[in-house]
Design a protein around this motif. Structure first.
Motif, PDB file in Angstrom:
ATOM      1  N   LYS A 298       0.830  -1.201   0.000  1.00 33.13           N
ATOM      2  CA  LYS A 298       0.000   0.000   0.000  1.00 33.13           C
ATOM      3  C   LYS A 298       0.870   1.258   0.000  1.00 33.13           C
ATOM      4  O   LYS A 298       0.536   2.268  -0.618  1.00 33.13           O
TER       5      LYS A 298
ATOM      6  N   VAL B 104       2.315   3.414  -5.318  1.00 32.15           N
ATOM      7  CA  VAL B 104       2.230   4.644  -6.118  1.00 32.15           C
ATOM      8  C   VAL B 104       3.523   4.840  -6.903  1.00 32.15           C
ATOM      9  O   VAL B 104       3.506   5.062  -8.123  1.00 32.15           O
TER      10      VAL B 104
ATOM     11  N   PRO C 142      -4.503   3.878  -3.246  1.00 29.79           N
ATOM     12  CA  PRO C 142      -3.853   2.610  -3.601  1.00 29.79           C
ATOM     13  C   PRO C 142      -4.775   1.425  -3.306  1.00 29.79           C
ATOM     14  O   PRO C 142      -5.459   1.436  -2.278  1.00 29.79           O
ATOM     15  N   PRO C 143      -4.834   0.446  -4.249  1.00 34.00           N
ATOM     16  CA  PRO C 143      -3.922   0.208  -5.372  1.00 34.00           C
ATOM     17  C   PRO C 143      -4.261   0.981  -6.649  1.00 34.00           C
ATOM     18  O   PRO C 143      -3.623   0.748  -7.674  1.00 34.00           O
TER      19      PRO C 143
ATOM     20  N   VAL D 238      -3.942   4.077  -8.842  1.00 34.19           N
ATOM     21  CA  VAL D 238      -2.933   5.137  -8.886  1.00 34.19           C
ATOM     22  C   VAL D 238      -3.156   5.996 -10.116  1.00 34.19           C
ATOM     23  O   VAL D 238      -3.250   5.492 -11.234  1.00 34.19           O
TER      24      VAL D 238
ATOM     25  N   ASP E 241      -5.007  -4.206  -0.285  1.00 35.27           N
ATOM     26  CA  ASP E 241      -3.645  -3.665  -0.271  1.00 35.27           C
ATOM     27  C   ASP E 241      -2.575  -4.751  -0.251  1.00 35.27           C
ATOM     28  O   ASP E 241      -1.444  -4.517   0.165  1.00 35.27           O
TER      29      ASP E 241
END
Length: 319
Positions: free
Chosen positions: A139, A143, A180-181, A183, A310
């Protein structure tokens, strides 16, 4: 050197290798397909292919090469990677060809381009997962993983986030409060929409894999001939995994992706999302939901979305 219009569009004058701004810091892009120099890879087109009327042949060739590339990528796991490193080196050499892919020859509104870019996205995702030094993303790290893992394609550089948000989803609705997840691309990446695909099919939400465990570990190799059935099949698989019904509690739980990209689904509310998803359910679950909604004894049907996932797959597999 001389810059093309595409170079200018994507780089904004900063150069295609410029760091990206992510998580309040500048991060260096990680180009994963630079093992071979551009003069040392097999071209996609010959001098004959440059002639008028040969574009279709070249695009078909690109599609086949990318399909083969993704097939090869999905044959790897962390276990067999250690046993056959030469095979992975061969795969990396294959990806180096993308550096000279004649991207300008693609009809961005066509099925061929859609298949090529989705297959490239999943190829890059698998490539990045296999080379992730610290194991699968988390998590906290996803990004940067999505924004920094890149391929050079046709002279420009594309990250996972840019391929997904700017190219494949380029003409679809933006994410709503993405976490997240999920992005989003960095703010400086808007120029990548120069290559936004014309196909804006809601089922794209169920074909794109983020690598998290709410997504299937298996991904298909998309082909123009089978695209329609592949999109529908992927949607059905997604619903089987992520849409649940609890009749005793009068509750229907929808996939999280339907909340993040809610404006792709009719009015963007829970009911619109459910009505869209119904067609991808088996007859038994469809009846269960319809009966629940139409039951006069039901005081209130609770509709909600799945929680954020996550945890991530260590690698992807072939469907």
């Amino acid at each position: 050197g001389v810059q093309t219009s595409a170079d200018l569009s994507l780089s904004g004058g900063r150069g295609k290798w410029a760091p990206i701004y992510s998580s309040l810091k500048y991060k260096q892009r990680q180009i994963l397909n630079g093992r071979r120099m551009t003069f040392d890879v097999e071209p996609f087109q010959t001098q004959e292919d440059d002639l008028e009327g040969h574009e279709e042949k070249v695009v078909e060739s690109i599609g086949k090469v990318v399909e083969g590339m993704l097939t090869k990528a999905l044959s790897f796991s962390l276990e067999n990677l250690e046993k056959s490193p030469k095979d992975f080196v061969s795969f990396m050499d294959m990806t180096s060809r993308l550096r000279i892919l004649p991207i300008h020859m693609l009809d961005l509104n066509g099925k061929e381009a859609f298949c090529i870019f989705v297959n490239l996205y999943h190829c890059l995702l698998q490539h990045a997962l296999l080379l992730s030094i610290d194991g699968p993303p988390s998590k906290r790290s996803v990004v940067n993983f999505m924004r920094c893992s890149c391929y050079e394609i046709g002279g420009d550089v594309f990250s996972l986030a840019e391929l997904q948000c700017c190219i494949i989803r380029g003409k679809m609705s933006p994410a709503v409060s993405a976490k997240p997840p999920y992005v989003e691309e960095p703010k400086g990446s808007q120029g990548h929409r120069f290559y936004a695909l014309g196909i804006a099919d809601t089922r794209t939400n169920f074909i794109l894999n983020n690598g998290d465990q709410s997504c299937p570990q298996s991904v298909p190799i998309l082909t123009p001939e089978d695209l329609e059935s592949q999109l529908t099949e992927a949607s059905c698989i997604w619903m089987k995994r992520q849409l649940s019904v609890d009749s005793p509690k009068n509750t229907v739980t929808l996939p999280k992706v339907c909340e993040v990209y809610r404006n792709d689904f009719g009015q963007g509310d829970l009911t619109s999302c459910l009505m869209y998803c119904l067609k991808f359910l088996d007859a038994k679950k469809q009846k269960e939901i319809v009966d629940l909604i139409n039951n006069e004894a039901t005081v209130n049907v609770v509709m909600k979305y799945q929680p954020i996932c996550d945890t991530f797959h260590s690698h992807l597999k072939l469907t």
